[in-house]
Motif scaffolding. Structure first.
Motif, short mmCIF file in Angstrom:
data_model
loop_
_atom_site.label_atom_id
_atom_site.label_comp_id
_atom_site.label_asym_id
_atom_site.label_seq_id
_atom_site.Cartn_x
_atom_site.Cartn_y
_atom_site.Cartn_z
N ILE A 139 57.30 39.54 35.25
CA ILE A 139 58.32 38.16 35.15
C ILE A 139 58.76 37.90 36.35
O ILE A 139 58.83 36.69 36.74
CB ILE A 139 59.26 38.29 33.85
N ALA A 140 59.22 38.90 37.15
CA ALA A 140 59.89 38.59 38.38
C ALA A 140 58.93 37.96 39.32
O ALA A 140 59.23 37.05 40.05
CB ALA A 140 60.69 39.62 38.94
N GLY A 141 57.67 38.81 39.26
CA GLY A 141 56.71 38.28 40.18
C GLY A 141 56.12 36.89 39.85
O GLY A 141 55.96 35.95 40.90
N ASP A 142 56.07 36.59 38.60
CA ASP A 142 55.67 35.23 38.02
C ASP A 142 56.61 34.21 38.59
O ASP A 142 56.46 33.09 39.23
CB ASP A 142 55.47 35.27 36.74
N LEU A 143 58.02 34.35 38.40
CA LEU A 143 58.85 33.32 38.75
C LEU A 143 59.29 33.30 40.22
O LEU A 143 59.44 32.21 40.76
CB LEU A 143 60.31 33.55 37.87
N THR A 144 58.80 34.24 40.81
CA THR A 144 58.90 34.06 42.47
C THR A 144 57.87 33.40 42.87
O THR A 144 58.13 32.57 44.16
CB THR A 144 58.92 35.56 43.08
N ALA A 145 56.51 33.67 42.40
CA ALA A 145 55.50 32.96 43.06
C ALA A 145 55.46 31.34 42.91
O ALA A 145 54.87 30.81 43.67
CB ALA A 145 54.37 33.77 42.38
N THR A 146 55.98 30.83 41.84
CA THR A 146 56.05 29.43 41.72
C THR A 146 56.81 28.59 42.55
O THR A 146 57.86 29.04 42.90
CB THR A 146 56.09 29.05 40.16
N ASP A 147 56.63 27.33 43.13
CA ASP A 147 57.21 26.59 43.81
C ASP A 147 57.61 25.22 43.07
O ASP A 147 57.99 24.33 43.61
CB ASP A 147 56.68 26.21 45.26
N ALA A 148 57.34 25.29 41.84
CA ALA A 148 57.66 24.30 40.96
C ALA A 148 59.33 24.13 40.90
O ALA A 148 60.03 24.76 41.19
CB ALA A 148 57.58 24.45 39.36
N THR A 149 59.59 22.71 40.63
CA THR A 149 60.89 22.20 40.66
C THR A 149 61.67 22.74 39.45
O THR A 149 62.72 23.01 39.60
CB THR A 149 60.91 20.84 40.81
N TRP A 150 60.72 22.57 38.35
CA TRP A 150 61.68 22.95 37.18
C TRP A 150 60.99 24.38 36.63
O TRP A 150 59.85 24.60 36.55
CB TRP A 150 61.33 21.93 36.26
N LYS A 151 61.69 25.30 35.97
CA LYS A 151 61.07 26.51 35.50
C LYS A 151 61.47 26.66 34.01
O LYS A 151 62.89 26.72 33.81
CB LYS A 151 61.75 27.76 36.24
N PHE A 152 60.50 26.55 33.06
CA PHE A 152 60.88 26.78 31.89
C PHE A 152 60.50 28.21 31.45
O PHE A 152 59.53 28.70 31.73
CB PHE A 152 60.06 25.82 30.81
N VAL A 153 61.10 28.89 30.39
CA VAL A 153 60.51 29.92 29.93
C VAL A 153 60.52 29.86 28.54
O VAL A 153 61.48 29.31 27.77
CB VAL A 153 61.38 31.19 30.03
N VAL A 154 59.55 30.06 27.69
CA VAL A 154 59.29 29.90 26.20
C VAL A 154 58.89 31.28 25.65
O VAL A 154 58.08 31.96 26.14
CB VAL A 154 58.11 28.86 26.04
N PHE A 155 59.74 31.58 24.59
CA PHE A 155 59.41 32.71 23.60
C PHE A 155 59.97 32.53 22.15
O PHE A 155 60.90 31.51 22.26
CB PHE A 155 59.71 34.19 24.28
N HIS A 156 59.68 33.24 21.30
CA HIS A 156 59.99 32.95 19.97
C HIS A 156 61.30 33.28 19.62
O HIS A 156 62.14 32.24 18.75
CB HIS A 156 59.05 33.43 19.09
N HIS A 157 61.79 34.37 19.81
CA HIS A 157 63.25 34.80 19.40
C HIS A 157 64.33 34.30 20.22
O HIS A 157 64.56 34.89 21.53
CB HIS A 157 63.18 36.35 19.37
N PRO A 158 65.22 33.63 19.74
CA PRO A 158 66.47 32.98 20.69
C PRO A 158 67.38 33.95 21.14
O PRO A 158 67.98 34.72 20.09
CB PRO A 158 67.02 31.64 19.69
N PRO A 159 67.62 34.13 22.33
CA PRO A 159 68.61 34.85 22.89
C PRO A 159 70.12 34.67 22.37
O PRO A 159 70.99 35.49 21.96
CB PRO A 159 68.63 34.94 24.29
N PHE A 160 70.24 33.30 22.19
CA PHE A 160 71.84 32.75 21.79
C PHE A 160 71.43 31.83 20.62
O PHE A 160 70.84 30.76 20.83
CB PHE A 160 72.34 32.02 22.99
N ASN A 161 71.75 32.14 19.65
CA ASN A 161 71.68 31.23 18.26
C ASN A 161 72.85 31.82 17.30
O ASN A 161 73.25 32.90 17.20
CB ASN A 161 70.38 31.96 17.63
#
Ligand SMILES: [Fe+2]
Length: 516
Positions: free
Chosen positions: A326-348
């Motif tokens: 995860i850290a490697g993936d998020l470090t490698a991108t130069d995108a302006t916006w970063k979304f993370v998508v997964f099913h089980h919400p941390p805050f609900n």
């Protein structure tokens, strides 16, 4: 007399389908003048994003796929930048076992991989079988950096209800570049048979209508994440596991979907399976490289980066290999916006799945890497928390793999100044729950009752700003340079929430990624 082609086009359909619907979700090609008849179709042609992750001009991919009963067929997919086509892609076939719920017959999964495409290009395609044209349509490849994009997100859909069809229709009405589903995109057990009955007829309907669905999948790429209803079955301890003894056509996520393949080849927590070895071997042969790589993947689209994760209960998000990836993936991108998508919400703050909090332990990692939004489902309603920074006080129960009580206590820092209107600069991550995509709704009576939007376990922190539980809905995201707009649309097409998020420049997200 109106031809079928003219009818479909006038009714909002995109693709000519010379495939006539029969009962039970089967479609028949016209009888040829000579030669063998094609096998019956169980899923008419649809497109999928294919294996590419990063944006690279001339290296775009798309997959055209369909499914039939067993039988001999000579298929061809032609494609090109006009309806004159000009190029052809080879068609591959892979058998899948018969399921329990349908006609009890095995299937063939057919795919044509189209590679080497430019970015931001409309591509026309045509599927022919035994020489006859069966379907024609078009799609557009991904937008490069600097171009505005629109996508729609929802989760927890497809069980044959009218609400599924209304959400599909209103998604179509938004003309999205793509759909980013938050998991549980079919019920009950993620089997091929259920995809055939509940998923494809809704999102790949011939005609668009609130009670019909829409012709999305033949033209609009559909990204999704693996979720609990894709892995239905229980081992002797009651944990989630794909049970091929019970469902020979299980884990259709890995065979019907064609998503980027940049995930770990050996994820720390692969989807567990049980059942006869022969059936599992047949599944693996059909999935190929997609299993297990498609459990976690990422991709770029315009100025946005999407990191898609498996958050099922067999996952321990403390695992070093997963966190490093995860850290490697998020470090490698130069995108302006970063979304993370997964099913089980941390805050609900809903009642149904409140204790399934294991993904909270990843919040510091997301914050350190400048993640802007996290999209989840699982709780069947819409929740928009305020921007949150979260410091877990240890691992809590996040490592209790398989359990439903995965509570992670910690310290909240909530940005109460952000309102998405006059103040559009969040200090923290927006953890959106958009799980009202079609399945029956949870938490009745919460909509206008903010006093219910807290939990004693979280110190009664008021981290939710908006919650809608009395109707199905979908999230529309417009990403345009340094400005993002999220609009929540209900199943009747009415706007029920809207926020704007801005940042001064791309520099901000890269500075945040360095922890500055
Ligand atoms: Fe779920």
């Amino acid at each position: 007399m109106l031809s079928r082609r003219d009818f479909l086009r006038s009714a909002g359909g995109i693709t000519l389908l010379a495939l006539n619907p029969l009962d039970d979700g089967l479609f028949a090609a016209p009888a040829p003048a000579a030669g063998p008849r094609l096998p019956l179709f169980t899923v008419v042609p649809y497109i999928q994003p294919g294996p590419r992750s990063r944006l690279q001009a001339g290296d775009e991919s798309m997959v055209v796929a369909w499914q039939t009963l067993e039988g001999a067929a000579d298929f061809t997919v032609d494609f090109g930048s006009s309806e004159r086509y000009g190029r052809s892609a080879p068609c591959a076939r892979a058998p899948r076992a018969s399921g329990r719920g349908g006609d009890g017959e095995p299937r063939l999964n057919w795919t044509a991989a189209i590679d080497g495409l430019p970015l931001a290009q409309q591509i026309f395609y045509r599927v022919r079988g035994n020489g006859a044209t069966l379907a024609e349509g078009y799609f557009t490849t991904r937008q490069p950096r600097g171009r505005p994009i629109r996508f729609v997100s929802f989760g927890d859909n497809s069980y044959g209800d009218l609400s599924d069809r209304a959400i599909a229709f209103h998604t179509y009405q938004q003309h999205p570049d793509f759909v980013m589903n938050c998991g549980d995109n079919v019920y009950e057990s993620g089997t091929d048979d259920e995809y055939q009955r509940y998923f494809f007829p809704v999102y790949n309907a011939d005609v668009a209508g609130e009670r019909l669905g829409a012709p999305l999948l033949r033209s609009v790429p559909f990204y999704t994440v693996i979720a609990n209803h894709d892995v239905q079955g229980k081992d002797e301890r009651g944990n989630e596991i794909a049970d091929f003894g019970r469902n020979p056509d299980a884990l259709a996520y890995y065979t019907a979907m064609h998503l980027p393949l940049n995930g770990p080849e050996a994820p720390g927590f692969p989807t567990p399976m049980m059942g006869p070895a022969g059936r599992i071997d047949r599944f693996r042969a059909c999935a190929g490289a997609r299993f297990p790589r498609m459990a976690n993947y990422s991709f770029d689209y315009g100025d946005a980066h999407f990191l898609c994760l498996d958050s099922n209960r067999y996952i321990d998000p403390n695992g070093a290999a997963l966190r490093t990836w995860i850290a490697g993936d998020l470090t490698a991108t130069d995108a302006t916006w970063k979304f993370v998508v997964f099913h089980h919400p941390p805050f609900n703050v809903g009642d149904e799945h409140y204790t399934v909090q294991h993904m909270r332990v990843l919040s510091p990692l997301f914050e350190a890497h400048g993640v802007d939004l996290v999209l989840s489902g699982h709780e069947h309603n819409y929740q928009r928390p305020r921007p949150i920074r979260f410091k877990p006080s240890g691992a809590g129960k996040s490592a209790d793999v398989g359990g439903k009580d995965r509570r992670v206590p910690g310290e909240f820092t909530v940005d109460r100044a952000f309102d998405g209107q006059s103040n559009t600069r969040p200090d923290g991550i927006l953890y959106i729950v958009t799980g009202a995509g079609g399945k029956h709704l949870y938490d009745a009576g919460f909509t206008d009752t903010p006093s219910r939007w807290t939990h004693a376990d979280d110190g009664d922190v008021e981290y939710v700003a908006k919650m809608v539980t009395d109707r199905h809905s979908l999230s529309v995201f417009d990403v345009d340079g340094a400005r993002l707009t999220m609009t929540q649309i209900d199943e009747a097409g009415r706007e029920i929430d809207r926020i704007v998020v801005t940042k001064t420049s791309k520099r901000i997200s890269s500075a945040a990624a360095r922890g500055e």
